[in-house]
Design an enzyme around this catalytic site. Structure first.
Site, PDB file in Angstrom:
ATOM      1  N   ALA A  31       0.854  -1.191   0.000  1.00 31.40           N
ATOM      2  CA  ALA A  31       0.000   0.000   0.000  1.00 31.40           C
ATOM      3  C   ALA A  31       0.887   1.237   0.000  1.00 31.40           C
ATOM      4  CB  ALA A  31      -0.905  -0.003   1.233  1.00 31.40           C
ATOM      5  N   HIS A  50     -10.964  -1.400   3.011  1.00 33.24           N
ATOM      6  CA  HIS A  50     -10.088  -2.277   2.220  1.00 33.24           C
ATOM      7  C   HIS A  50      -9.487  -3.367   3.105  1.00 33.24           C
ATOM      8  CE1 HIS A  50      -9.229  -0.489  -1.896  1.00 33.24           C
ATOM      9  NE2 HIS A  50     -10.121   0.351  -1.392  1.00 33.24           N
ATOM     10  N   ARG A  51      -9.009  -2.995   4.280  1.00 32.32           N
ATOM     11  CA  ARG A  51      -8.404  -3.975   5.185  1.00 32.32           C
ATOM     12  C   ARG A  51      -9.419  -5.018   5.635  1.00 32.32           C
ATOM     13  NH1 ARG A  51      -4.552  -0.074   8.782  1.00 32.32           N
ATOM     14  NH2 ARG A  51      -2.845  -0.057   7.288  1.00 32.32           N
TER      15      ARG A  51
END
EC number: 2.7.1.156
Length: 174
Positions: A31, A50-51
């Site tokens: 990232a 997203h995580r």
């Protein structure tokens, strides 16, 4: 296989990239992006979402030195995304106002290192924003970003086996 996933903002490209690696054992998620001052709640929310959808066993590396992260990664690599990486390169090196030639030279050195690192990996997925399909930027910095990212995308696409274009959540293999 090395795959470049491109598309517009909110097209579904990150989700598609993650789905490509759903069955992979070891994945290093690189990232390179960050909020400019570290205090953007919308950015923080996006990162959290997203995580949350990634498998817990995926390792995350946050860095703007994407070439080193790709070289040193364990397992398959997912880089998300080249647009935020380019922004970090321009920010970290104070290149927004240094002229397009100087910026292009600095970016070229970094993209060459990234392409070399990718070429040495049997499996990688790289996400990027597609440029040139929308409004012509009205500011010099927007033109610089668009032009440089277009070049970065072309260079990375050359070392990939496939390019996937994501539009409205639909995927076209180019």
């Amino acid at each position: 296989m090395r795959i470049l996933v491109t598309g517009g903002v909110r097209s579904g490209k990150s989700r598609h990239a993650e789905e490509l690696l759903a069955g992979a054992g070891r994945v290093t998620y690189v990232a390179p992006g960050r909020a400019p001052d570290g205090t953007d709640p919308d950015w923080d929310d996006r990162i959290s979402r997203h995580r949350a959808r990634r498998p817990a066993h995926w390792q995350t590396t946050e860095t703007s030195d994407v070439a080193a992260a790709v070289r040193d990664a364990d397992g398959t690599v997912l880089v998300d995304c080249l647009g935020t990486w380019l922004t970090a390169v321009l920010d970290d090196n104070g290149l927004w106002d240094k002229g397009s030639r100087r910026a292009a030279d600095e970016v070229e050195a970094r993209v060459a290192a990234l392409c070399d690192a990718l070429a040495g990996r049997p499996e990688a997925v790289v996400v990027t924003n597609e440029v040139g399909l929308g409004v012509v930027p009205s500011h010099r910095s927007g033109v610089l970003f668009r032009d440089l990212l277009g070049t970065v995308n072309q260079r990375v696409a050359r070392v990939c086996d496939e390019v996937h274009l994501v539009i409205a959540g639909r995927v076209l293999t180019l």
